[in-house]
Design a protein around this motif. Sequence first.
Motif, PDB file in Angstrom:
ATOM      1  N   TRP A  12     -31.794 -35.723   7.099  1.00 35.47           N
ATOM      2  CA  TRP A  12     -30.988 -35.995   5.915  1.00 35.47           C
ATOM      3  C   TRP A  12     -31.637 -37.050   5.032  1.00 35.47           C
ATOM      4  CZ3 TRP A  12     -29.820 -41.111   6.060  1.00 35.47           C
ATOM      5  CH2 TRP A  12     -29.643 -41.716   7.295  1.00 35.47           C
ATOM      6  N   ARG A  14     -30.347 -39.968   1.775  1.00 32.64           N
ATOM      7  CA  ARG A  14     -29.220 -40.525   1.015  1.00 32.64           C
ATOM      8  C   ARG A  14     -29.708 -41.687   0.157  1.00 32.64           C
ATOM      9  NH1 ARG A  14     -25.728 -43.447   5.742  1.00 32.64           N
ATOM     10  NH2 ARG A  14     -27.359 -44.860   6.433  1.00 32.64           N
ATOM     11  N   ILE A  67     -28.466 -33.454   2.001  1.00 30.11           N
ATOM     12  CA  ILE A  67     -28.314 -34.620   1.136  1.00 30.11           C
ATOM     13  C   ILE A  67     -26.956 -35.216   1.453  1.00 30.11           C
ATOM     14  CG2 ILE A  67     -28.126 -35.452  -1.224  1.00 30.11           C
ATOM     15  CD1 ILE A  67     -29.877 -33.041  -2.061  1.00 30.11           C
ATOM     16  N   LYS A  68     -26.946 -36.468   1.895  1.00 32.24           N
ATOM     17  CA  LYS A  68     -25.688 -37.172   2.188  1.00 32.24           C
ATOM     18  C   LYS A  68     -25.228 -37.901   0.947  1.00 32.24           C
ATOM     19  CE  LYS A  68     -25.814 -38.165   7.099  1.00 32.24           C
ATOM     20  NZ  LYS A  68     -25.663 -39.257   8.079  1.00 32.24           N
ATOM     21  N   TYR A  69     -23.947 -37.837   0.682  1.00 34.93           N
ATOM     22  CA  TYR A  69     -23.365 -38.526  -0.465  1.00 34.93           C
ATOM     23  C   TYR A  69     -22.487 -39.649  -0.039  1.00 34.93           C
ATOM     24  CZ  TYR A  69     -25.046 -34.473  -2.994  1.00 34.93           C
ATOM     25  OH  TYR A  69     -25.846 -33.505  -3.541  1.00 34.93           O
TER      26      TYR A  69
END
Length: 69
Positions: A12, A14, A67-69
């Motif tokens: 991932w 971020r 993609i981490k939000y």
Amino acid sequence: QMMAVQFHITGWVRNRDDGSVEINASGSKENLELFIAEIQKGNPFSAVQKVSVHEIECAEHFNSFAIKY
């Protein structure tokens, strides 16, 4: 994310509050080296000032790159 897929990298990415970007990536040593080299180049939408790499033992297993939000 597209580059991770290209190099068969899972994990991932971020954005952090301080403006830096954190990536947790998993893949073969060769593919990780290629991935990191491409990240260091940046792209028209980013300005890469510094890349720090820390190898860790990760208990998580990733099936894709997100993609981490």
